[in-house]
Write an enzyme that holds these catalytic residues in place. Sequence first.
Site: not given
Length: 253
Positions: A158, A162
């Site tokens: 994750y 990002k």
Amino acid sequence: MFSTTVTFEMEISFEGKRALVTGAGQGIGRETVKKLASCGAKVVALSRTPEHLQSLTVEVPSLETICVDLADWDATRKAIQCVGPIDCLVNNAAVALLESFMEITPANIDRSFNVNVKSVINVSQVVAKSMIDRKLGGAIVNVSSQASQAALADHTVYCGTKGALDMVSKVMALELGPYQIRVNCVNPTVVMTAMGKIGWSKPGKAEPMLKKIPLGRFAEVHEVVDAILFLLSDKAAMINGATLPIDGGFLAC
């Protein structure tokens, strides 16, 4: 003697604008759709869950909807090409498949990057091409995260997606800026969506994170939505290539 009263107006209007919001079924995306519509925009809501779009249409009767899985490049591209001109784009859709580093699976890497990064490129390519052809400019806001700039346990993939999204957004700002298309990111901390409240309601999990936030609390949905609308609006006409933390100071520490 006399007194002078100065009133600073921050009213934002999207009258005459068409906006597309991905991940519109729940949370930040859903509230962004509703706020854009209340500010006069004609909104196109994209989600892969038809039930969410149906219930959202009840709240926003003027809504146009697209039901597609953003992980499917070709189906997404075909769907976006059919929606017509877009002035404001919010790339909000994302998945968070959390695993410890030693347990990361190839399938979750692929799913995460397909939705969190590739779909942003895909949707933005189609929308930006139309903006360029129309020669009217536009604004794109990508919903990133504090996880793009801070390591979080069990967030390897994750955080990676990002971090990639932040840099993709900066290059988009560089290359699309000459066409008067602005591209910015918002980077929230934990947000108190319905899902966020479930995931972060236990003190044992919440307290260590809250101790790292100088304001001592998580973000409310409207605080992220307000920042998105500001960056989409003419009030932010000279803001391009920014990553805006909405984190109560988490990244300042």
